[in-house]
Design a protein around this motif. Structure first.
Motif, PDB file in Angstrom:
ATOM      1  N   VAL A 116       0.851  -1.186   0.000  1.00 37.55           N
ATOM      2  CA  VAL A 116       0.000   0.000   0.000  1.00 37.55           C
ATOM      3  C   VAL A 116       0.889   1.239   0.000  1.00 37.55           C
ATOM      4  CG1 VAL A 116      -1.883  -1.206   1.164  1.00 37.55           C
ATOM      5  CG2 VAL A 116      -0.189   0.021   2.542  1.00 37.55           C
ATOM      6  N   ASP A 117       0.273   2.378  -0.250  1.00 34.84           N
ATOM      7  CA  ASP A 117       1.028   3.623  -0.415  1.00 34.84           C
ATOM      8  C   ASP A 117       0.338   4.740   0.370  1.00 34.84           C
ATOM      9  OD1 ASP A 117       2.799   5.548  -1.266  1.00 34.84           O
ATOM     10  OD2 ASP A 117       1.962   5.725  -3.283  1.00 34.84           O
ATOM     11  N   PRO A 118       0.552   4.819   1.690  1.00 37.34           N
ATOM     12  CA  PRO A 118      -0.142   5.824   2.508  1.00 37.34           C
ATOM     13  C   PRO A 118       0.313   7.244   2.182  1.00 37.34           C
ATOM     14  CG  PRO A 118       0.803   4.065   3.860  1.00 37.34           C
ATOM     15  CD  PRO A 118       1.396   3.947   2.500  1.00 37.34           C
TER      16      PRO A 118
ATOM     17  N   ALA B 151      -0.457  14.452   7.122  1.00 36.38           N
ATOM     18  CA  ALA B 151      -1.289  13.909   8.192  1.00 36.38           C
ATOM     19  C   ALA B 151      -1.733  15.018   9.135  1.00 36.38           C
ATOM     20  CB  ALA B 151      -0.518  12.848   8.970  1.00 36.38           C
TER      21      ALA B 151
ATOM     22  N   HIS C 185       4.238  12.841   7.986  1.00 34.36           N
ATOM     23  CA  HIS C 185       4.186  11.797   9.006  1.00 34.36           C
ATOM     24  C   HIS C 185       5.581  11.324   9.418  1.00 34.36           C
ATOM     25  CE1 HIS C 185       3.687   8.407   5.718  1.00 34.36           C
ATOM     26  NE2 HIS C 185       4.865   8.971   5.661  1.00 34.36           N
TER      27      HIS C 185
ATOM     28  N   PRO D 236       3.955   5.747   8.769  1.00 35.00           N
ATOM     29  CA  PRO D 236       2.651   5.554   8.127  1.00 35.00           C
ATOM     30  C   PRO D 236       1.673   4.771   9.010  1.00 35.00           C
ATOM     31  CG  PRO D 236       4.184   3.942   7.277  1.00 35.00           C
ATOM     32  CD  PRO D 236       4.978   4.830   8.209  1.00 35.00           C
TER      33      PRO D 236
ATOM     34  N   ALA E  48      -2.239   5.656   9.221  1.00 32.49           N
ATOM     35  CA  ALA E  48      -2.940   5.390   7.961  1.00 32.49           C
ATOM     36  C   ALA E  48      -3.063   3.892   7.711  1.00 32.49           C
ATOM     37  CB  ALA E  48      -2.207   6.059   6.807  1.00 32.49           C
ATOM     38  N   MET E  49      -2.028   3.140   8.031  1.00 29.57           N
ATOM     39  CA  MET E  49      -2.068   1.700   7.761  1.00 29.57           C
ATOM     40  C   MET E  49      -3.036   0.983   8.693  1.00 29.57           C
ATOM     41  SD  MET E  49       1.900   0.891   6.688  1.00 29.57           S
ATOM     42  CE  MET E  49       1.546  -0.725   5.997  1.00 29.57           C
TER      43      MET E  49
ATOM     44  N   LYS F  68      -5.742   2.318   9.798  1.00 32.55           N
ATOM     45  CA  LYS F  68      -7.064   2.616   9.228  1.00 32.55           C
ATOM     46  C   LYS F  68      -7.396   1.639   8.104  1.00 32.55           C
ATOM     47  CE  LYS F  68      -6.701   7.555  10.304  1.00 32.55           C
ATOM     48  NZ  LYS F  68      -6.511   8.920   9.750  1.00 32.55           N
ATOM     49  N   LEU F  69      -6.385   1.233   7.345  1.00 30.85           N
ATOM     50  CA  LEU F  69      -6.610   0.228   6.300  1.00 30.85           C
ATOM     51  C   LEU F  69      -6.963  -1.125   6.911  1.00 30.85           C
ATOM     52  CD1 LEU F  69      -3.790   1.161   3.765  1.00 30.85           C
ATOM     53  CD2 LEU F  69      -6.261   1.336   3.401  1.00 30.85           C
TER      54      LEU F  69
ATOM     55  N   ALA G 122       4.310  -1.447   3.415  1.00 30.85           N
ATOM     56  CA  ALA G 122       4.592  -0.204   2.695  1.00 30.85           C
ATOM     57  C   ALA G 122       6.052   0.182   2.863  1.00 30.85           C
ATOM     58  CB  ALA G 122       3.700   0.926   3.203  1.00 30.85           C
TER      59      ALA G 122
ATOM     60  N   SER H 107       7.726   3.480   2.871  1.00 28.16           N
ATOM     61  CA  SER H 107       7.278   4.879   2.949  1.00 28.16           C
ATOM     62  C   SER H 107       8.433   5.809   3.295  1.00 28.16           C
ATOM     63  CB  SER H 107       6.194   5.037   4.023  1.00 28.16           C
ATOM     64  OG  SER H 107       5.021   4.358   3.693  1.00 28.16           O
TER      65      SER H 107
END
Length: 348
Positions: free
Chosen positions: A41-43, A47, A76, A79, A82-83, A85-86, A96, A98
């Motif tokens: 994934v790519d957050p 933020a 950030h 990440p 955000a991760m 939340k996924l 990720a 990042s």
């Protein structure tokens, strides 16, 4: 020391072998992640909060809306929010690479912008992350064509299984300190009790330092120099006052499901059995931001969106690994800047 003219052709020629090794290591890890069912994934880097740990320093910016009004935002420091939340959204196994930003950090092991590899496993104990780390040490060495990991005079066998020791046992072994005697089951700490033990161990400290300050001093002066030599070390079961976003251990409320990975005396990764209780997480965030306000005078806002998502996060484990540091050790580089394609200019 910063190499401000890394772009000179002769300097780039010297640097290029390590940079190509970096690409090979990243490619090998990506293949491993794919083979093990991870979705990359790519957050977003912008933020509401850069993170809510006391000593992490973010880069502030302003996001100007269509109304022309600027609103405070941050790059950030991880990440993580955000991760997770996924994970709340239903993802099961994610990873990720990042870019992350941390202010007040620059040196052989620190850079204001660096690459973090972060990954999460839903429904798996945090000990699974320890096995992942062992695999990544091996992959990095193989991709770099190295038999050992090295930083300065320290060496580590990337093919040997890591040693695993609890923080409490490390404090006893290397400092003669009974750390758990200074922590109550409810997480309250005995600062003066820890200070007395430090005096007996001939470890100096300042009068105004908190329990956490004292803990960090013992860790950096007496514990970390012994970690990751010969083979990697997993420093496990951090005390609850230092749990960050990790849950308490089921068998002892004084410690948490948190570990750090060390190789060649260098901290490489920080893993958690994830805390998913929003009430407890809010309490920790507020306590850390109160301490940050006391020390630095600039507490960060809480990410209310993250706290709202937290109850939907299933049981999971997660970890962040400093990718540049891993490459540095695999290539025997003198600093992380030596393995960055284009280091951040130093304005000084």
């Amino acid at each position: 020391m910063t190499d401000s003219q890394w772009w000179q052709p002769h300097r780039h020629t010297d640097r290029r072998p390590a940079l190509l090794a970096r690409n090979r290591i990243q490619r090998a890890i990506r293949l491993w992640l794919d083979d093990h069912g991870f979705t990359e994934v790519d957050p977003a880097a912008l933020a509401i909060s850069p993170g809510n740990e006391t000593h992490l320093h973010g880069f502030a910016t302003s996001m100007i809306g269509n109304d022309g009004i600027g609103r405070d935002m941050y790059l950030h420091t991880s990440p993580e929010f955000a991760m997770k939340k996924l994970l709340a959204a239903g993802e099961q196994r994610i990873a990720a690479f990042s870019h992350v930003w941390r202010n007040r950090e620059r040196g052989a092991l620190h850079h204001p912008e660096f690459t973090m590899l972060e990954w999460y496993r839903v429904g798996q104990d945090y000990t699974a992350l320890m096995e992942d780390c062992s695999d990544f040490l091996r992959l990095a060495a193989e991709a770099a064509g190295a038999d050992t990991l090295r930083f300065r005079d320290a060496v580590c066998d990337p093919f040997a299984a890591p040693d695993r020791i609890s923080v409490a046992d490390a404090f006893t072994a290397h400092a003669g300190i009974d750390l758990l005697a200074t922590i109550s089951d409810d997480g309250a700490v005995d600062r003066d009790g820890l200070a007395r033990q430090m005096r007996s161990a001939d470890i100096s400290f300042a009068p105004g330092e908190s329990w956490s300050d004292l803990f960090s001093r013992v860790l950096s002066e007496r514990i970390e120099p012994h970690l990751g030599h010969g083979r990697a070390t997993i420093l496990d079961r951090y005390p609850v006052p230092e749990a960050a976003l990790a849950r308490r251990a089921a068998d002892d409320p004084r410690v948490s499901e948190r570990f750090e990975l060390y190789a060649c005396g260098v901290e490489l990764a920080n893993g958690f059995g994830e805390l998913t209780d929003p009430v407890e997480q809010r309490r920790r965030f507020r306590a850390d931001m109160e301490e940050r306000a006391r020390i630095y005078g600039d507490p960060y806002p809480l990410d209310e969106d993250f706290l709202s998502a937290l109850p939907l996060v299933p049981d999971a484990s997660g970890i962040a690994l400093g990718f540049d540091r891993l490459v540095m050790l695999a290539t025997s580089a003198p600093s992380i800047e030596a393995v960055m394609w284009a280091p951040v200019p130093d304005p000084a």
